[in-house]
Scaffold this motif. Structure first.
Motif, PDB file in Angstrom:
ATOM      1  N   VAL A   1       0.851  -1.204   0.000  1.00 27.40           N
ATOM      2  CA  VAL A   1       0.000   0.000   0.000  1.00 27.40           C
ATOM      3  C   VAL A   1       0.883   1.249   0.000  1.00 27.40           C
ATOM      4  N   PHE A   2       1.926   1.210   0.806  1.00 24.36           N
ATOM      5  CA  PHE A   2       2.815   2.370   0.889  1.00 24.36           C
ATOM      6  C   PHE A   2       3.491   2.645  -0.459  1.00 24.36           C
ATOM      7  N   ASP A   3       3.990   1.584  -1.099  1.00 30.71           N
ATOM      8  CA  ASP A   3       4.652   1.753  -2.401  1.00 30.71           C
ATOM      9  C   ASP A   3       3.666   2.280  -3.434  1.00 30.71           C
ATOM     10  N   TYR A   4       2.454   1.768  -3.378  1.00 28.89           N
ATOM     11  CA  TYR A   4       1.437   2.223  -4.327  1.00 28.89           C
ATOM     12  C   TYR A   4       1.173   3.735  -4.146  1.00 28.89           C
ATOM     13  N   LEU A   5       0.939   4.153  -2.919  1.00 31.86           N
ATOM     14  CA  LEU A   5       0.628   5.573  -2.690  1.00 31.86           C
ATOM     15  C   LEU A   5       1.833   6.466  -2.978  1.00 31.86           C
ATOM     16  N   SER A   6       3.023   5.896  -2.842  1.00 34.68           N
ATOM     17  CA  SER A   6       4.244   6.678  -3.077  1.00 34.68           C
ATOM     18  C   SER A   6       4.366   7.137  -4.533  1.00 34.68           C
ATOM     19  N   LYS A   7       3.557   6.564  -5.397  1.00 33.47           N
ATOM     20  CA  LYS A   7       3.557   7.043  -6.793  1.00 33.47           C
ATOM     21  C   LYS A   7       2.921   8.424  -6.905  1.00 33.47           C
ATOM     22  N   PHE A   8       2.176   8.813  -5.869  1.00 37.63           N
ATOM     23  CA  PHE A   8       1.394  10.054  -5.969  1.00 37.63           C
ATOM     24  C   PHE A   8       1.792  11.115  -4.952  1.00 37.63           C
ATOM     25  N   THR A   9       2.713  10.787  -4.095  1.00 35.71           N
ATOM     26  CA  THR A   9       3.110  11.768  -3.082  1.00 35.71           C
ATOM     27  C   THR A   9       4.521  11.488  -2.562  1.00 35.71           C
ATOM     28  N   GLN A  10       5.167  12.553  -2.114  1.00 36.17           N
ATOM     29  CA  GLN A  10       6.356  12.415  -1.275  1.00 36.17           C
ATOM     30  C   GLN A  10       5.828  12.294   0.157  1.00 36.17           C
ATOM     31  N   TRP A  11       6.676  11.876   1.059  1.00 33.43           N
ATOM     32  CA  TRP A  11       6.209  11.686   2.431  1.00 33.43           C
ATOM     33  C   TRP A  11       7.032  12.517   3.411  1.00 33.43           C
ATOM     34  N   ARG A  12       6.410  12.815   4.522  1.00 34.26           N
ATOM     35  CA  ARG A  12       7.112  13.456   5.633  1.00 34.26           C
ATOM     36  C   ARG A  12       7.004  12.519   6.832  1.00 34.26           C
ATOM     37  N   PHE A  13       8.157  12.174   7.426  1.00 29.40           N
ATOM     38  CA  PHE A  13       8.133  11.265   8.578  1.00 29.40           C
ATOM     39  C   PHE A  13       7.347  11.914   9.722  1.00 29.40           C
ATOM     40  N   TYR A  14       6.404  11.178  10.262  1.00 28.15           N
ATOM     41  CA  TYR A  14       5.637  11.724  11.390  1.00 28.15           C
ATOM     42  C   TYR A  14       5.078  10.583  12.229  1.00 28.15           C
ATOM     43  N   GLU A  15       5.397  10.597  13.512  1.00 26.29           N
ATOM     44  CA  GLU A  15       4.815   9.616  14.433  1.00 26.29           C
ATOM     45  C   GLU A  15       3.883  10.363  15.380  1.00 26.29           C
ATOM     46  N   HIS A  16       2.627   9.985  15.320  1.00 27.23           N
ATOM     47  CA  HIS A  16       1.604  10.696  16.088  1.00 27.23           C
ATOM     48  C   HIS A  16       1.705  10.351  17.577  1.00 27.23           C
ATOM     49  N   ARG A  17       1.501  11.366  18.401  1.00 27.82           N
ATOM     50  CA  ARG A  17       1.468  11.156  19.839  1.00 27.82           C
ATOM     51  C   ARG A  17       0.206  11.773  20.424  1.00 27.82           C
ATOM     52  N   ILE A  18      -0.308  11.117  21.446  1.00 25.65           N
ATOM     53  CA  ILE A  18      -1.541  11.578  22.098  1.00 25.65           C
ATOM     54  C   ILE A  18      -1.270  11.710  23.587  1.00 25.65           C
ATOM     55  N   LEU A  19      -1.837  12.748  24.196  1.00 26.03           N
ATOM     56  CA  LEU A  19      -1.876  12.836  25.655  1.00 26.03           C
ATOM     57  C   LEU A  19      -3.346  12.825  26.056  1.00 26.03           C
ATOM     58  N   ALA A  20      -3.638  12.182  27.172  1.00 27.11           N
ATOM     59  CA  ALA A  20      -5.017  12.187  27.675  1.00 27.11           C
ATOM     60  C   ALA A  20      -5.083  13.133  28.857  1.00 27.11           C
ATOM     61  N   ARG A  21      -6.094  13.968  28.871  1.00 29.44           N
ATOM     62  CA  ARG A  21      -6.218  14.941  29.960  1.00 29.44           C
ATOM     63  C   ARG A  21      -7.159  14.404  31.038  1.00 29.44           C
ATOM     64  N   LEU A  22      -6.611  14.214  32.222  1.00 33.91           N
ATOM     65  CA  LEU A  22      -7.416  13.817  33.380  1.00 33.91           C
ATOM     66  C   LEU A  22      -7.268  14.928  34.395  1.00 33.91           C
ATOM     67  N   GLY A  23      -8.354  15.599  34.738  1.00 34.32           N
ATOM     68  CA  GLY A  23      -8.252  16.767  35.607  1.00 34.32           C
ATOM     69  C   GLY A  23      -7.386  17.809  34.926  1.00 34.32           C
ATOM     70  N   ASN A  24      -6.348  18.276  35.632  1.00 32.35           N
ATOM     71  CA  ASN A  24      -5.464  19.270  35.018  1.00 32.35           C
ATOM     72  C   ASN A  24      -4.177  18.656  34.482  1.00 32.35           C
ATOM     73  N   ASP A  25      -4.089  17.340  34.514  1.00 27.78           N
ATOM     74  CA  ASP A  25      -2.838  16.684  34.118  1.00 27.78           C
ATOM     75  C   ASP A  25      -2.968  15.969  32.788  1.00 27.78           C
ATOM     76  N   LEU A  26      -1.818  15.876  32.129  1.00 23.86           N
ATOM     77  CA  LEU A  26      -1.758  15.190  30.837  1.00 23.86           C
ATOM     78  C   LEU A  26      -0.959  13.902  30.988  1.00 23.86           C
ATOM     79  N   TYR A  27      -1.483  12.814  30.464  1.00 22.23           N
ATOM     80  CA  TYR A  27      -0.832  11.506  30.574  1.00 22.23           C
ATOM     81  C   TYR A  27      -0.634  10.906  29.192  1.00 22.23           C
TER      82      TYR A  27
END
Ligand code: FAD
Ligand code: UDP
Length: 365
Positions: A67-93
């Protein structure tokens, strides 16, 4: 008007089919009722020049090199690893739950073995796992389930964890180490110029005619095709003859903050509990764009509106199977995509399903 292949829906499923057919010498007409291509992955610059994902944050990740090779025919890529924090009260975890989440929450200093021992102590042993509640309780036990999962799920789906199929909660990993990435996939990249540019490139072929602002109902009587590829909701195709399949919808609240370079430390902050919205995404993290201001989006789940999510639960699967049986009798129609297959597909899975679908039509992937 007659066309060799008519494609309904210009999201990933429809656009991949269009590209493969066109590249193999087959003329297609692809229509979408929205004013643009890209389906839910559509992005654009907002009024302030910040690239936003109009229908919610879309992060590309896959283990499929094909799938990645197929889509690579139509775009360049930018490395990105998504990160999430969960907010409980006033704190982020960190979320998904990892070593730091547990140590911070309970004021502990466990190493990996200690975290494993903690989880072994608190986890349930529900076997087999029949619901998402079973999955979460088996992974992290009651307290972490109540803090991070139960409220979020209730908001997101309007249902309790116990009312959802296991596959919903199985999307979320639990880690005993400090890996704080959202996904563990081998390939995690964003299209360098955005998704819409990727779609524009994919559909740029003399065998492809694109018509936006055109619904299937508008052209059903005036355009015929030797074959139809349908990527809209399957229940709509059959005029809801067995009743409507439930989909979950969202309302998106976009906001631009002119003099704020950075609103939050990571791409997405989840709000599992009190707030009416589930999460806030700040797009500049996802796109890497430099801009003196920033644009954010809150997601408010709702039952009415655009069908964004199929709802994985046994009774819906049963109703879908009745539509699927009707679909099997439509010999000149291919049903593919998140709405037509009523499957909680990620983008790479929608691409994979489309490649498979055209393969069944005898077109090389
Ligand atoms: P769609 O993108 O929904 O395209 C279907 C198209 O058909 C639509 O454009 C629609 O307008 C059109 N259509 C429907 N009915 C008709 C009709 N009757 N006539 C004409 N046109 C019609 N996936 C990831 O991999 N990573 C993510 O981070 C991610 N985040 C997401 C966040 C949200 C809020 C949502 C809703 C989805 C997310 N996804 C994500 C999933 C991703 O959007 C889908 O996997 C992908 O868009 C599916 O492509 P598709 O072509 O099947 O469907
Ligand atoms: N989930 C949760 N708490 C969170 C994030 C996710 O309970 O903070 C549950 C919830 O049921 C959600 C599911 O895990 O619908 C899948 O989450 P994911 O982030 O994959 O959802 P998507 O990005 O597809 O909306």
């Amino acid at each position: 008007m007659h066309v060799p292949v008519l494609i309904v829906g210009a999201g990933f499923a429809g656009s991949v089919c269009a590209e493969r057919l066109a590249a193999n010498g087959i003329k297609v007409l692809i229509v979408d009722r929205r004013p643009h291509v890209g389906g839910n992955a559509y992005d654009r610059l907002d009024a302030h020049g910040v690239r936003i994902h109009v229908y919610g944050p879309h992060i590309f990740h896959t283990n499929s090199q094909r799938v990645f090779d197929y889509l690579s025919k139509f775009t360049q890529w930018r490395f990105y690893e998504h990160r999430i924090l969960a907010r409980l009260g006033n704190d982020l975890y960190p979320f998904p739950i990892n070593r730091k989440t547990i140590n911070r929450l309970y004021g502990a200093a466990h190493d990996e073995a200690g975290i494993r021992a903690h989880l072994d102590h608190v986890r349930a042993h529900r076997d087999p796992e029949r619901t998402s509640e079973d999955v979460v309780l088996n992974a992290v036990g009651t307290d972490l389930c109540d803090r991070f999962f139960r409220g979020y799920t209730r908001k997101q789906w309007g249902l309790d964890l116990s009312q959802l199929a296991p596959e919903v909660a199985r999307r979320i990993v639990t880690r005993t180490n400090d890996d704080d990435r959202c996904f563990g996939d081998a390939l995690q990249f964003m299209p360098a110029e955005g998704y819409t540019a990727l779609f524009t490139s994919m559909l740029d072929h003399s065998n492809i005619e694109v018509q936006t602002n055109v619904g299937f109902a508008d052209i059903r009587s005036r355009v015929t095709g030797d074959h139809l590829i349908y990527t809209g909701p399957i229940d709509a195709y059959f005029d809801y003859c067995y009743g409507a399949l439930p989909y979950r919808s969202l309302q998106f609240e976009h906001e631009h903050l002119p003099a704020v370079a950075r609103y939050q430390p990571v791409g997405t902050v989840n709000y599992p509990n009190e707030e009416a919205f589930t999460r806030i995404t700040e797009f500049k993290h996802l796109t890497g764009q430099e801009h003196p201001g920033t644009s954010i989006m809150r997601e408010y789940p709702q039952s009415e509106g655009e069908p964004f999510y199929p709802i994985p639960r046994p009774e819906n699967a049963t109703l879908y199977q009745r539509y699927q049986a009707l679909a099997a009798d439509e010999s000149n129609v291919t049903f593919v995509g998140r709405l037509a297959q009523y499957r909680y597909y990620n983008m790479d899975q929608a691409v994979g399903a489309a490649l498979k679908a055209v393969g069944r039509l005898g077109v090389p992937e």
